[in-house]
Design an enzyme around this catalytic site. Structure first.
Site, PDB file in Angstrom:
ATOM      1  N   ARG A 269       0.975  -1.407   0.163  1.00  0.00           N
ATOM      2  CA  ARG A 269       0.012  -0.091  -0.366  1.00  0.00           C
ATOM      3  C   ARG A 269       1.345   1.383   0.100  1.00  0.00           C
ATOM      4  O   ARG A 269       2.344   1.314   0.035  1.00  0.00           O
ATOM      5  CB  ARG A 269      -0.986   0.221   1.475  1.00  0.00           C
ATOM      6  CG  ARG A 269      -0.152   0.547   2.760  1.00  0.00           C
ATOM      7  CD  ARG A 269      -1.332   0.683   3.686  1.00  0.00           C
ATOM      8  NE  ARG A 269      -0.912   0.444   5.242  1.00  0.00           N
ATOM      9  CZ  ARG A 269      -1.100   0.959   5.683  1.00  0.00           C
ATOM     10  NH1 ARG A 269      -2.542   0.587   6.452  1.00  0.00           N
ATOM     11  NH2 ARG A 269      -0.471   0.763   7.265  1.00  0.00           N
TER      12      ARG A 269
ATOM     13  N   GLU B 255      -7.555   5.832  15.113  1.00  0.00           N
ATOM     14  CA  GLU B 255      -7.502   4.334  14.958  1.00  0.00           C
ATOM     15  C   GLU B 255      -6.482   3.370  16.226  1.00  0.00           C
ATOM     16  O   GLU B 255      -5.728   3.730  16.760  1.00  0.00           O
ATOM     17  CB  GLU B 255      -6.502   3.493  13.763  1.00  0.00           C
ATOM     18  CG  GLU B 255      -6.531   3.097  12.363  1.00  0.00           C
ATOM     19  CD  GLU B 255      -6.179   2.951  11.189  1.00  0.00           C
ATOM     20  OE1 GLU B 255      -4.954   2.319  11.943  1.00  0.00           O
ATOM     21  OE2 GLU B 255      -6.370   3.315  10.471  1.00  0.00           O
TER      22      GLU B 255
ATOM     23  N   GLU C  10      -2.603   7.838   6.351  1.00  0.00           N
ATOM     24  CA  GLU C  10      -1.559   7.449   6.883  1.00  0.00           C
ATOM     25  C   GLU C  10      -0.504   8.026   6.159  1.00  0.00           C
ATOM     26  O   GLU C  10       0.195   7.260   5.410  1.00  0.00           O
ATOM     27  CB  GLU C  10      -1.450   5.969   7.860  1.00  0.00           C
ATOM     28  CG  GLU C  10      -2.040   6.163   8.566  1.00  0.00           C
ATOM     29  CD  GLU C  10      -2.004   4.848   9.133  1.00  0.00           C
ATOM     30  OE1 GLU C  10      -1.923   4.623  10.605  1.00  0.00           O
ATOM     31  OE2 GLU C  10      -1.160   4.137   8.481  1.00  0.00           O
TER      32      GLU C  10
END
Length: 656
Positions: A114, A305, A153
């Site tokens: 990712r 998160e 992020e």
């Protein structure tokens, strides 16, 4: 602009990332049932769904997301809708290799993980804008939509050719001319002078040490390029839904973003937080990130998160012991969070994070993790009407600046044992253990509202920042600075004398002769039992200090380790934890700063949010806390008079 209060409306948001595309659609009704039982009122959809939404270039598949949005609305669960741009589909890298980032050694970062995108790629940005535009247009009027979450992020570096071109453009804007760049970078050293803009590159792999200011500027540039990606998508969704707030999630104390600047561009500031449950100081680590995030938000913030149990990326991944998830979640609320969320709702059965916990773990609804999630949901529902939107007042500010961190974290420095986050954490820990609630602040912020300002370490200080510190002390504030502060200017140019002359005068220092870094395990003894670690300095006082604590023994015998001149203190070493706590407690008391509650047993944290007093027991054993007066515990509905017993990882939320 809208903010978090427009979403919470007197509630605390509770939920997390929901990735139902990983599961058969028949599972979705079961998810909804479990969410309602657990008190979940918010889920984040679409974070990693780009290949599902756009299986081929320009093709759209929104049907599954339509059904999910409707299902969430019918179930009373709000949706934080994410743009999926953190993880481009494989077809993008295959068709457009220029969208893939390259590291400092020229290696391509391929798809299969990712964050495989170049922040400077025009092609990537065009595709990202297109999918964001279509998402915003389709769901702008959907009643389930409560908030936008951009990307995820942000953390990519790129040293490739397109990034190099953008870097040169960024430098032209910053410096204007090559002469100015050469001066700022000090290119007279090692024959590095640039005569043509085309010669300027990112700090790629080099035979030996890289130019420190080139590296510093590349970190500034990277933060700015990522911010451009964020604001481009933010502006698209704002155009469609100006009434809805927009956020993206920071990683805790991550070096790649100037989060002070980023926070100014967000309607809601949010963070991901994963303290190690094995770390005896995990709670302090959490408190530091929570204080910093609250300060960036200048009010309530969002815990985007956390883990309900174990993560999957440490060398040994231990689950949270019974009760710790609840305790750390309530700690976040105590320190200003109005949203408590997780990655992720249901634990994955496949993929790289199948061993990362979920709110519903592999054990299902009978598992301990989900049962604790249910209990926490009930707790948050009970306290929400009393705490949502509540503010925290702090008399202490800890100064932190990403540019100073970037500049100090260079290859060739006096000691690689000096790690900025470690130093920052040590000073914050001393304040936390003393029961003192702290804000974080940028050195350029207005500091006049604080009784005490603490500077653990700011290697780089601009002239304006130095002026701000001097004005703060002249205005009656108390200042404590740690070692290696005020060494360099904005271009990482060492100031004459090794420390800004105005700061030396402020602290009563005539000359800073030498820096004396300490070896691992080495200490520097000082008068009065204070023992320094990590660092020491050969300082010659100018005779104006009101108080000094000298080194004892060794090369620095008799020279000051600590100086106080009026309300300004300088600490030229890192005292051992108890000594630093005692020193800061003494300074804080002199400045009129009091803890939230006096006489706390070790391991108990007390934080005031509005008129509520949060008590958090970070110990496995029960403990009794004195709380003079009569209070109502919102968690148990019990009346508390003068004292309360907190069980293992126990908590209380007391209302007068």
């Amino acid at each position: 602009m809208p903010d978090l209060s427009d979403v919470t409306r007197g509630r605390l948001l509770y939920g997390g990332d929901y990735n139902p595309e990983q599961w058969p659609e028949e599972v979705w009704p079961e998810d909804v049932r479990l969410m309602k039982e657990a008190g979940v009122n918010s889920v984040t959809l679409g974070v990693f769904s780009w290949s599902k939404l756009e299986p081929r270039p320009g093709e759209r598949d929104f049907g599954w997301l339509d059904r999910l949005m409707d299902l969430m609305h019918d179930s009373g669960v709000g949706v934080v809708l994410a743009t999926p741009t953190a993880s481009p589909p494989p077809w993008m890298g295959h068709l457009h290799p220029d969208t893939l980032p390259r590291d400092a050694e020229g290696r391509t970062e391929w798809w299969g993980g990712r964050q495989h995108f170049s922040h400077s790629s025009a092609v990537y940005r065009r595709y990202a804008a297109a999918i964001t535009e279509d998402l915003a247009a389709r769901y702008a009027g959907h009643p389930a939509l409560t908030l936008w979450h951009i990307n995820n992020e942000y953390c990519t570096y790129d040293f490739g050719d397109e990034a190099a071109a953008r870097f040169r453009s960024w430098l032209r804007h910053r410096y204007g001319t090559l002469d100015a760049l050469n001066t700022a970078w000090g290119t007279a050293f090692w024959s590095q002078g640039y005569g043509d803009w085309a010669e300027v590159l990112p700090p790629r792999h080099a035979h030996y040490l890289k130019n420190p200011t080139q590296v510093l500027d590349f970190k500034r540039f990277t933060s700015d390029m990522l911010l451009e990606c964020y604001t481009a998508e933010r502006d698209i969704v704002r155009r469609h839904t100006p009434h809805l707030p927009v956020t993206t999630n920071f990683m805790p104390l991550w070096a790649g973003q100037d989060a002070w600047r980023w926070a100014e561009e967000e309607d809601v500031v949010s963070v991901d937080l994963y303290p190690d449950p094995r770390d005896p100081l995990g709670a302090q680590s959490g408190a530091l990130v929570q204080d910093m995030t609250r300060s960036q938000a200048r009010g309530p913030w969002m815990l985007m998160e956390q883990a309900a149990g174990a993560v999957n990326w440490r060398r040994v991944n231990r689950p949270k012991p019974r009760g710790l998830n609840r305790l750390w979640s309530l700690q976040a609320v105590a320190r200003g969070a109005d949203a408590v969320c997780y990655f992720q709702w249901r634990q994955s059965r496949q993929g790289a994070e199948k061993f990362h916990s979920g709110m519903v773990g592999h054990a299902g609804e009978q598992g301990r993790t989900y049962q604790e999630v249910k209990r926490l949901g009930a707790d948050l529902a009970r306290i929400a009407p009393h705490v949502s939107g509540g503010r925290i007042t702090a008399d202490v500010a800890v100064l932190h600046d990403w540019h100073s961190w970037w500049a100090g974290d260079q290859e060739a420095r006096p000691s690689h044992e000096v790690d900025y986050p470690r130093v920052l954490s040590a000073w914050h820990r001393a304040l936390w253990q003393a029961g003192l609630t702290t804000d974080f602040a940028h050195p350029g912020h207005d500091l006049s509202g604080y009784r005490l300002v603490v500077v653990p370490q700011l290697y780089l200080l601009t002239d304006a920042a130095v002026d701000s510190l001097l004005a703060y002390v002249r205005g009656g504030g108390t200042l404590v600075c740690g070692f290696l502060t005020g060494v360099a200017d904005q271009d990482d140019r060492v100031r004459p004398g090794g420390m800004d002359a105005r700061l030396r005068e402020l602290f009563g220092i005539r000359t800073l002769h030498e820096w004396w870094p300490l070896e691992p395990g080495e200490t520097a003894d000082c008068e009065g039992g204070l023992r320094g670690t990590l660092w020491s300095e050969e300082l010659e006082p100018d005779g104006t200090a009101d108080e000094t604590v000298p080194y004892e023994g060794g090369e620095l015998d008799g020279l000051p380790a600590v100086l106080r001149k009026g309300r300004a203190w300088y600490v030229s070493t890192l005292p051992e934890p108890e000594a630093l706590r005692a020193l800061l407690t003494r300074v804080a008391t002199g400045a009129g700063v009091r803890p939230a509650l006096d006489g706390l047993p070790d391991g108990v944290e007390a934080v005031r949010r509005g008129d509520l007093l949060f008590l958090l027991n970070h110990d496995r054993e029960p403990v009794t806390v004195d709380v003079p007066g009569t209070h109502h515990d919102l968690l148990t509905e019990a009346t508390v008079t003068d004292r309360i017993t907190l069980g293992r990882y126990g908590a209380a939320v007391l209302k007068p």
